[in-house]
Enzyme design. Sequence first.
Site, short mmCIF file in Angstrom:
data_model
loop_
_atom_site.label_atom_id
_atom_site.label_comp_id
_atom_site.label_asym_id
_atom_site.label_seq_id
_atom_site.Cartn_x
_atom_site.Cartn_y
_atom_site.Cartn_z
N VAL A 198 0.66 -1.14 0.21
CA VAL A 198 0.01 0.22 0.06
C VAL A 198 0.79 1.09 -0.03
O VAL A 198 0.64 2.23 -0.81
CB VAL A 198 -1.00 0.10 1.30
N TRP A 256 2.93 1.40 -3.35
CA TRP A 256 1.81 1.86 -4.53
C TRP A 256 1.63 3.15 -4.31
O TRP A 256 1.32 3.98 -5.42
CB TRP A 256 0.60 0.88 -4.10
N HIS A 257 1.44 3.98 -3.21
CA HIS A 257 1.00 5.31 -3.04
C HIS A 257 2.26 6.14 -3.56
O HIS A 257 1.82 7.06 -4.11
CB HIS A 257 0.90 5.69 -1.80
N ASP A 258 3.29 5.84 -3.14
CA ASP A 258 4.53 6.84 -3.40
C ASP A 258 5.75 5.97 -3.14
O ASP A 258 5.91 5.28 -2.03
CB ASP A 258 4.46 7.91 -2.93
#
Length: 560
Positions: free
Chosen positions: A443, A446-448
């Site tokens: 997570v 995936w965000h940054d």
Amino acid sequence: MATIALNHFLSFFSLEALDGRLAPSENQLKRQAIIKKVGPQSRWSTLEFKFYGIVFAIVVPLMFKTAMDASNETNANYTRFAHLLSNGWLFGRKVDNSDQQYRFFRDNFLMLCGLIVAHCSLRRILTPLLGIPKRTYFDFVFGIVFIIGAHGTNSLRILIHVLIIYGLAKYIPSNKIAVIAVWVYGISTLFINDNFRTVKFGISAIDNGFSGIISRWDVFFNFTLLRMLSFSLDYLEKKRLKTPPNDKEILDLSYLDDRQRLEAPLPLGEYNFLNYIAYLTYTPLFIAGPIITFNDYIYQSNYQPLASVKNYKRTLIYFLRLLFCIFVMEFILHFMYVVAVSKTKAWYGDSPFQISMIGMFNLNIIWLKLLIPWRLFRFWSLLDGIDPPENMIRCMDNNFSALAFWRAWHRSYNKWIVRYIYVPLGGGGKYRIVNSLFVFSFVAIWHDIELKLLMWGWLVVVFLMPEILATMTFKRFEEEWWFRYLCGFGAVINIWMMMIANLFGFCLGKDGTLILLHDLFKTYSGIQFFILSSGALFVASQVMFELRESEKRRGIDVKC
């Protein structure tokens, strides 16, 4: 008359008004089992909850006032962040339009509305006019035109990833190796894009050509990645089950519920390149979701449209809820400049109460800036005949459990994570903590690609452990009269930990969070605020418990 008005008000803000998946179960036995878990009488009219109502009437307005005092013209730090404010449209006020993500959406809102009208109108006109037999044919053509308009020549960069993932899933003979290859390359794309998104092709027409309305193609690629993985993993699962690979199978594709659609018995022939591209580029959900799995998308597109898309009253209520959220966001941005304060770290001399409200309303803005685009895109999808899951089913402030919070926040992404990562790793079994660590690491990445977010992901897992252990230890006492109050104390601790983790990861950063913690526990005013605010959180937790109980009395248990 007052009772009727109250019922309409509660119905407007109910879970089932957001998403038919959240309505009471049609299975009477299941519904009665949920109702039996709670007492028949509500507590809203008791003396205890009347007291809680008084606390709400005092504390909530005070929270708004404090956030305004900490971020308005009257604050001594105003000159440090005033340059980030723009001219607004409400009561002559300035507006805090300094959040880059929401500014992109806000500044292009009318263009998006025009695109919604054009897309839905073209489908309704061209489908009968040209005799288009399947929805996915229209989605394929419109999606390609849209992605070229959005990303121009950068579409080729996306196409490279799209073709590689498709090839890995389709042409590696071993299912296990194909799954590993798809995951390894899929995660690698996040790092590749982060480091090489502007690498030149060496062809002038491409390198210097039209780069699209949205030149930063990589910003929205992460959602495309989820869809690429969904197609690949759904296909490999279907292939592993060794179903005969022809489109003439006798299949039961009558009404399937939300869970059954994840494993819809589609013919293997549906996992073709045209459907793959149509799914990846499905315009209403392309930019930011909500996420719908490939199986669900194909089922709704080519087999059985859901009854919910023809419930025009529910769609209208959903639209009105969207407008309500937009106006709430505009009010906050015009009267609380907390984003600008956070960007400039302009909280010198502020009290712990003020700093905490700067952080809290920042979190509310983050919630709203995600909720509003997601609801607009889901509304677009509903108008177009596809019903994806609702992403935000609880107000951000209506959470007391870290586990439940992650089930309700970005719900379609959570469902994607559960299906493709958490369950394949073993779910909540023997290695629940390790599995959660893998989940939140993905997570965060995936965000940054940023160490701060990776640390945030690990911190969330650490904060999940006390709740998991406490639940296992005290669950046997749930019939005792004092259990609700014990849960209230646990909820206060949970809320504090969730706030600190999210303030660190998304709002105040390291410096602001350390200042807040120092002032909370090493100053008299901070300790006083901590005690009083913990009491207010205890009251809030009891109200939240009763809200969940009220839902269960109607046969709704969403476990969040």
